[in-house]
Design a protein around this motif. Structure first.
Motif, PDB file in Angstrom:
ATOM      1  N   PHE A 183      -0.401   4.297  -6.047  1.00 34.54           N
ATOM      2  CA  PHE A 183       0.556   3.236  -5.765  1.00 34.54           C
ATOM      3  C   PHE A 183       1.220   3.478  -4.419  1.00 34.54           C
ATOM      4  O   PHE A 183       1.361   2.581  -3.594  1.00 34.54           O
ATOM      5  CB  PHE A 183       1.595   3.174  -6.889  1.00 34.54           C
ATOM      6  CG  PHE A 183       2.592   2.084  -6.714  1.00 34.54           C
ATOM      7  CD1 PHE A 183       3.957   2.362  -6.628  1.00 34.54           C
ATOM      8  CD2 PHE A 183       2.203   0.761  -6.624  1.00 34.54           C
ATOM      9  CE1 PHE A 183       4.889   1.359  -6.481  1.00 34.54           C
ATOM     10  CE2 PHE A 183       3.128  -0.260  -6.466  1.00 34.54           C
ATOM     11  CZ  PHE A 183       4.476   0.042  -6.385  1.00 34.54           C
ATOM     12  N   ASP A 184       1.607   4.716  -4.216  1.00 29.10           N
ATOM     13  CA  ASP A 184       2.254   5.094  -2.979  1.00 29.10           C
ATOM     14  C   ASP A 184       1.285   4.945  -1.810  1.00 29.10           C
ATOM     15  O   ASP A 184       1.644   4.433  -0.759  1.00 29.10           O
ATOM     16  CB  ASP A 184       2.746   6.541  -3.086  1.00 29.10           C
ATOM     17  CG  ASP A 184       3.558   6.948  -1.876  1.00 29.10           C
ATOM     18  OD1 ASP A 184       3.504   8.130  -1.508  1.00 29.10           O
ATOM     19  OD2 ASP A 184       4.223   6.072  -1.306  1.00 29.10           O
ATOM     20  N   ALA A 185       0.053   5.395  -2.009  1.00 27.11           N
ATOM     21  CA  ALA A 185      -0.917   5.330  -0.920  1.00 27.11           C
ATOM     22  C   ALA A 185      -1.132   3.890  -0.472  1.00 27.11           C
ATOM     23  O   ALA A 185      -1.121   3.585   0.720  1.00 27.11           O
ATOM     24  CB  ALA A 185      -2.239   5.962  -1.345  1.00 27.11           C
ATOM     25  N   ILE A 186      -1.294   3.002  -1.445  1.00 30.59           N
ATOM     26  CA  ILE A 186      -1.509   1.596  -1.090  1.00 30.59           C
ATOM     27  C   ILE A 186      -0.275   1.047  -0.382  1.00 30.59           C
ATOM     28  O   ILE A 186      -0.371   0.392   0.665  1.00 30.59           O
ATOM     29  CB  ILE A 186      -1.805   0.757  -2.346  1.00 30.59           C
ATOM     30  CG1 ILE A 186      -3.119   1.189  -2.952  1.00 30.59           C
ATOM     31  CG2 ILE A 186      -1.843  -0.726  -1.991  1.00 30.59           C
ATOM     32  CD1 ILE A 186      -3.507   0.381  -4.166  1.00 30.59           C
ATOM     33  N   LEU A 187       0.873   1.330  -0.961  1.00 31.91           N
ATOM     34  CA  LEU A 187       2.096   0.789  -0.358  1.00 31.91           C
ATOM     35  C   LEU A 187       2.261   1.276   1.074  1.00 31.91           C
ATOM     36  O   LEU A 187       2.634   0.520   1.974  1.00 31.91           O
ATOM     37  CB  LEU A 187       3.323   1.202  -1.193  1.00 31.91           C
ATOM     38  CG  LEU A 187       4.615   0.552  -0.701  1.00 31.91           C
ATOM     39  CD1 LEU A 187       4.661  -0.890  -1.156  1.00 31.91           C
ATOM     40  CD2 LEU A 187       5.836   1.285  -1.210  1.00 31.91           C
ATOM     41  N   MET A 188       1.959   2.559   1.302  1.00 32.64           N
ATOM     42  CA  MET A 188       2.100   3.109   2.643  1.00 32.64           C
ATOM     43  C   MET A 188       1.220   2.373   3.637  1.00 32.64           C
ATOM     44  O   MET A 188       1.639   2.043   4.739  1.00 32.64           O
ATOM     45  CB  MET A 188       1.708   4.594   2.649  1.00 32.64           C
ATOM     46  CG  MET A 188       2.807   5.512   2.231  1.00 32.64           C
ATOM     47  SD  MET A 188       4.181   5.384   3.347  1.00 32.64           S
ATOM     48  CE  MET A 188       3.577   6.303   4.730  1.00 32.64           C
ATOM     49  N   ARG A 189      -0.013   2.102   3.239  1.00 27.44           N
ATOM     50  CA  ARG A 189      -0.926   1.396   4.135  1.00 27.44           C
ATOM     51  C   ARG A 189      -0.401   0.003   4.420  1.00 27.44           C
ATOM     52  O   ARG A 189      -0.388  -0.467   5.559  1.00 27.44           O
ATOM     53  CB  ARG A 189      -2.322   1.291   3.515  1.00 27.44           C
ATOM     54  CG  ARG A 189      -3.036   2.613   3.422  1.00 27.44           C
ATOM     55  CD  ARG A 189      -3.597   3.066   4.751  1.00 27.44           C
ATOM     56  NE  ARG A 189      -2.680   3.874   5.530  1.00 27.44           N
ATOM     57  CZ  ARG A 189      -2.553   5.182   5.409  1.00 27.44           C
ATOM     58  NH1 ARG A 189      -3.301   5.831   4.546  1.00 27.44           N
ATOM     59  NH2 ARG A 189      -1.709   5.844   6.144  1.00 27.44           N
ATOM     60  N   VAL A 190       0.038  -0.675   3.358  1.00 26.42           N
ATOM     61  CA  VAL A 190       0.575  -2.026   3.553  1.00 26.42           C
ATOM     62  C   VAL A 190       1.779  -1.979   4.493  1.00 26.42           C
ATOM     63  O   VAL A 190       1.908  -2.787   5.415  1.00 26.42           O
ATOM     64  CB  VAL A 190       0.978  -2.652   2.198  1.00 26.42           C
ATOM     65  CG1 VAL A 190       1.728  -3.944   2.408  1.00 26.42           C
ATOM     66  CG2 VAL A 190      -0.245  -2.875   1.343  1.00 26.42           C
ATOM     67  N   LEU A 191       2.651  -1.012   4.259  1.00 31.64           N
ATOM     68  CA  LEU A 191       3.829  -0.884   5.114  1.00 31.64           C
ATOM     69  C   LEU A 191       3.438  -0.625   6.564  1.00 31.64           C
ATOM     70  O   LEU A 191       4.002  -1.209   7.484  1.00 31.64           O
ATOM     71  CB  LEU A 191       4.723   0.263   4.624  1.00 31.64           C
ATOM     72  CG  LEU A 191       5.592  -0.041   3.419  1.00 31.64           C
ATOM     73  CD1 LEU A 191       6.377   1.182   3.018  1.00 31.64           C
ATOM     74  CD2 LEU A 191       6.534  -1.184   3.721  1.00 31.64           C
TER      75      LEU A 191
END
Lengths: 342, 313, 293
Positions: C121-129
């Motif tokens: 979840f964090d990895a995806i969010l980081m990329r999106v951010l």
């Protein structure tokens, strides 16, 4: 010989003394408060000896070192009065440029936290010799050589490899050695060490203290060691000055302090050292809290916590009086402690 | 070796971001309600022409393939044709990149020139009246809309006092700097308050560090301590702050370029939006993002020069 | 008898606590709150503060300088500018408020969750951010508006789509630190569910920096709305939005400086008030002024 400075066998201020303090008082003035971090400090330190200054946090010992070297924060409202006589000159009267020159060479200081004492973005070697390059006109090439030599003297292995490394690559113990090397760079005559081992592991502590003593022996410099740990000071110092509430409450040669303390606070400190022996007993701590330096009364600052205090202790101002030729105490009733210890 | 590792690391981290950016850029056009071709032709084309265009532009192919072709063309600078100007988007955007970069550099320099002394004073006299004044002044400056400031500067210094020209680019270096002055000052006034606060905080943190006390104990002059120790360490967060705020710099540039009719990427964006020139908008948004990414990369690389600790990881 | 006495004393206690609290407020917080309260009240009570209708065109009296009749003068259509500025408060403050606090709620939540759970979840969010942050904020909003068309409604959509990113980053960073703290570990050992830990325990401690940040964000959003309206992409005429008014006055800047200048001053006043609140809040909530903004 009432208020004579300490560690002088005969009279105050002989040429034997490298540093003589007379009535040094340092006051921090806030908007509504005045804090006397040092009150009427009088002291004489003989050349080539080691003086230990012991006290808890807030006793004023760190402020004292900084008052002497005039290193107190330049923007704070600080007032230091009295006389700080070094080699015949009053340090408090010198102009800033002169003071800087002394700080770069003869009067040096080692600080408590080696991890933050060095600039993280400079190579270590450059920092060690910076003072020499600025004050002594040392060239860059010569500086590097000198840095390697100094690092070797403090026991850093392979100094020629390590001299260009950065602080983040070294451990705490090695960094403290580097800081000491930095302090030794100008061939100091007087070295202050403010809690040099407090931030280090116990095993490293021994090494650093041994290093300081070895350097002192070799160079003949005078060493002032500040610590809250009486045991550390006992191992290394010829004389001890005990501080409390901004004042010196007792000074004497080390042996005298341990054999026969003449101040309740010193007695309390001695009693709270854990004894490593069979049949360990309970530690006897000193009851109460350190004093609020903004709210000191006229009398002895230790009186509220003192088991031997009497009403006059809180009202009568204290001064260092001599108990024997080189043992001074600020206690109004030192005979009570002698009785108790007996 | 650690140098190469660090650089390679940073470059690799950039890749997914650039890809993401390209995806967003690609899909932006396809999110437009209505048929893209009808929009491009402003609804004036016959059904046959529309069908022919669709095949020609490859809009009948699956999205993945379209995306692939999009990326392939983008890599050679081909972003399609502008609807309005009948010219390659790449060309239109390309000729405006340098003016905007010039504007950004000039603004940054001015902003630093304003912010550095103010932050030094604020840090040195921290918590005194002058510090509070600078802080409040910064708040007021921060609240001033760039387009409003631009208009007022234009009115006062440009039209009334006639000290500076109020539009265009100018010829030659010196003339350019004159033309650029008012727009750059406008952007700089917007950026400066942010810089002052951050610089002040960074400097305070450095000034109260132990090694600064140690430097004083070494007998160094205040000037040397300031220049060689304080500033050098305070520089690290400054680079970060400048890099982080590049997005705001660009945002400010958009509005300011429009106000001063400055021929840069920003005014192009505004014009493209009002004309619904989607290919240009698409190309511009990607260029903007690439600019931001590039600046951040440069900031990351510049850390190596200033602080070796970054190589530790 | 005792019940009545109890309620009055508890009310007295409450008001005493409120007075205590207010006394602790730094000067900046008090001043800022005062300014914003005055502004908001002026907006609410606009009809009572001015006799003019902000939309009414009185062409005979067009381009009047500020004076007794019209405190802020009139614009090119004879509309009273003071009235328009007052009614404009409603528009700008409202849009500013919602564009700040709505994205803040889900932005902080997403960031906190990502910072706590980590892994995919964090990895995806980081990329999106990372991608979201790569675009300059204004550019992103403008592009979305280009797609959807101008207007207040679409401003909301655009900002709601994008603005959460800043809060997510902030909350995530704070959560990364917070989750290592002892009280969080203690809660986990006690077997509390993750949701309860994140929202009940950790989040209240993280939220203060987001709240302080939201004040600056509020200012930036007002600047955004007025900027978009200035460009013609935001609030459409004849609505009395401050940025739109500045744009309208642009052509008359030499002859009727008041059309441009005064709405801008209003923006500055409001923005300064909000920044003062943010500064005072930071102090009050115990943030050392050494921390980077």
């Amino acid at each position: 010989m009432d208020n004579a400075p300490v560690s002088t066998p005969s009279r105050p201020g002989t040429t034997d003394d490298i540093l003589v303090l007379r009535g040094v008082t340092t006051e921090f003035r806030g908007r509504r408060t005045r804090i006397r971090a040092n009150d009427d400090i009088s002291l004489a330190i003989k050349r080539g000896t080691t003086l230990g200054i012991v006290g808890e946090s807030g006793s004023g010992k760190s402020v004292l070192c900084r008052s002497i070297l005039r290193l107190l924060p330049p923007l704070a409202d600080v007032h230091t009065t009295g006389v700080v006589e070094y080699e015949g000159r009053d340090l408090l009267m010198l102009n800033e440029a002169e003071m800087r020159r002394l700080r770069g060479t003869e009067l040096r200081m080692v600080f408590q936290n080696p991890m933050t004492s060095l600039n993280p973005v400079w190579p270590i070697g450059d920092q060690i010799t910076e003072g020499l390059r600025v004050h002594g006109g040392l060239s860059n090439v010569g500086a590097r050589e000198k840095a390697i030599e100094l690092l070797g003297r403090v026991g850093i292995p392979s100094p020629e490899r390590r001299v260009d490394e950065y602080p983040f690559q070294w451990s705490g113990g090695m960094l403290q050695r580097a800081v000491i090397a930095m302090a030794m760079a100008g061939a100091p005559k007087l070295l202050f060490a403010d809690e040099p081992t407090t931030a280090l592991d116990v095993t490293i502590q021994d090494q650093i203290l041994a290093l300081l003593l070895e350097l002192q022996e070799r160079t003949g410099m005078t060493l002032v060691l500040v610590s809250h740990d009486l045991a550390v000071v006992a191992e290394t110092c010829d004389h001890i000055a005990v501080m409390y509430g901004g004042r010196i409450v007792e000074t004497a040669p080390t042996k005298a302090i341990f054999d026969g303390p003449r101040h309740p606070y010193t007695l309390g400190l001695l009693r709270s050292i854990p004894q490593v022996s069979v049949g360990a007993k309970r530690l006897t701590p000193i009851p109460g809290q350190p004093p609020d330096l903004a709210q000191l009364g006229p009398g002895c600052p230790f009186a509220p916590r003192c088991a031997y205090a009497s009403p006059d202790c809180t009202t009568t101002p204290i001064r260092l009086r001599s108990a024997t030729t080189d043992h001074f105490t600020a206690c109004l009733h030192p005979e009570r402690i002698v009785q108790a210890a007996a | 070796m650690p140098f190469l590792n660090y650089i390679a690391n940073r470059l690799l981290q950039m890749v997914p971001v650039v890809l993401g950016v390209s995806l967003v850029g690609f899909f932006a056009i396809h999110l437009v309600p209505g048929d893209p071709i009808q929009i491009m032709m402003h609804g004036r084309a016959t059904p046959e022409t529309v069908a022919a265009m669709r095949v020609q532009l490859g809009l009948d192919r699956p999205l993945i393939e379209q995306y692939g072709r999009f990326v392939a063309s983008a890599l050679v600078g081909d972003f399609g044709q502008s609807i309005i100007q009948k010219q390659g988007v790449g060309g239109i955007v390309g000729e405006r990149v340098l003016p905007t970069i010039f504007l950004l550099l000039y603004s940054t320099v001015l902003a630093i020139l304003i912010a550095l002394p103010l932050s030094l004073i604020a840090a040195r006299y921290s918590d005194r009246l002058i510090d509070h004044t600078i802080r409040i002044g910064g708040m007021v400056g921060f609240a001033m809309p760039p387009f409003w400031v631009g208009l007022l500067l234009m009115l006062f210094f440009g039209l009334t006092l006639k000290w500076f020209p109020v539009s265009g680019l100018g010829e030659g270096f010196v003339d350019r700097t004159r033309h650029l002055f008012l727009p750059s000052v406008t952007i700089a006034l917007f950026l400066a308050p942010i810089l002052v606060q951050s610089l002040r905080a960074a400097m305070l943190e450095v000034m109260t560090a132990d090694y600064i006390e140690v430097a004083r104990a070494k007998g160094l002059t205040p000037r040397r301590i300031l220049l060689k120790h304080v500033l050098r360490n305070a520089l690290i967060p400054v680079i970060t702050i400048l890099a982080v705020n590049i997005g705001w710099l660009l945002s400010g540039a958009v509005v300011v370029e429009y106000v001063f009719s400055y021929p840069g990427l920003g005014s192009l964006l505004v014009r493209a939006v009002s004309y619904r020139d989607y290919p240009v908008i698409q190309g511009l948004s990607i260029v903007f993002a690439v600019l931001v990414i590039a600046v951040n990369l440069m900031a990351d690389l510049s850390y190596i020069l200033v602080d070796r600790r970054v190589l530790k990881t | 008898m005792t019940a009545v006495a109890e309620t009055t004393t508890s009310r007295a206690r409450l008001s005493r606590r409120l007075a205590e609290e207010l006394r602790q407020w730094p000067v900046t917080l008090k001043t800022g709150t005062g300014i914003i309260t005055a502004v908001v009240l002026a907006g609410i009570f606009a009809p009572w503060l001015t006799p003019y209708d902000p939309y009414y065109q009185d062409l005979i009296n067009a381009l009047q300088a500020p004076g007794w009749e019209h405190p802020f003068g009139t614009d090119m259509f004879g509309r009273d500018i003071f009235a328009r500025v007052l009614y404009g408060i409603r528009i700008d403050m409202q849009i500013g408020f919602f564009t700040t606090y709505v994205p803040m709620t889900y932005g902080v939540m997403l960031g906190a969750l990502a910072g706590y759970y980590r892994r995919w979840f964090d990895a995806i969010l980081m990329r999106v951010l990372d991608v979201a942050v790569a675009f300059p904020f204004l550019v992103l909003i403008i592009v979305i508006i280009a797609i959807l068309g101008p207007g207040v409604h679409n401003i909301y959509v655009a900002v709601f789509l994008v603005a959460w990113a800043m809060y997510a980053r902030l909350a995530r960073a704070e959560m990364l630190v917070e989750r290592t703290k002892d009280y969080v570990l203690a809660a986990r050992v006690l077997g509390f569910g993750s949701g309860r830990i994140v929202f009940g325990h950790a989040l209240p401690n993280i939220i203060s920096s987001s709240i302080v940040f939201s004040m600056s964000d509020f200012v930036l959003n007002i600047l955004l709305v007025s900027g978009l309206s200035f460009l013609g992409l935001g609030v459409q005429p004849p609505e009395p939005e401050w940025g739109a008014m500045i744009a309208e006055g642009r052509d008359f800047i030499l002859d009727a400086w008041w059309i441009c200048t005064l709405p801008g001053l209003m923006v500055v006043l409001t923005g300064t008030g909000l920044s003062l609140i943010g500064d005072g809040l930071a102090r009050r909530l115990g943030h050392s002024r050494k921390s980077l903004v």
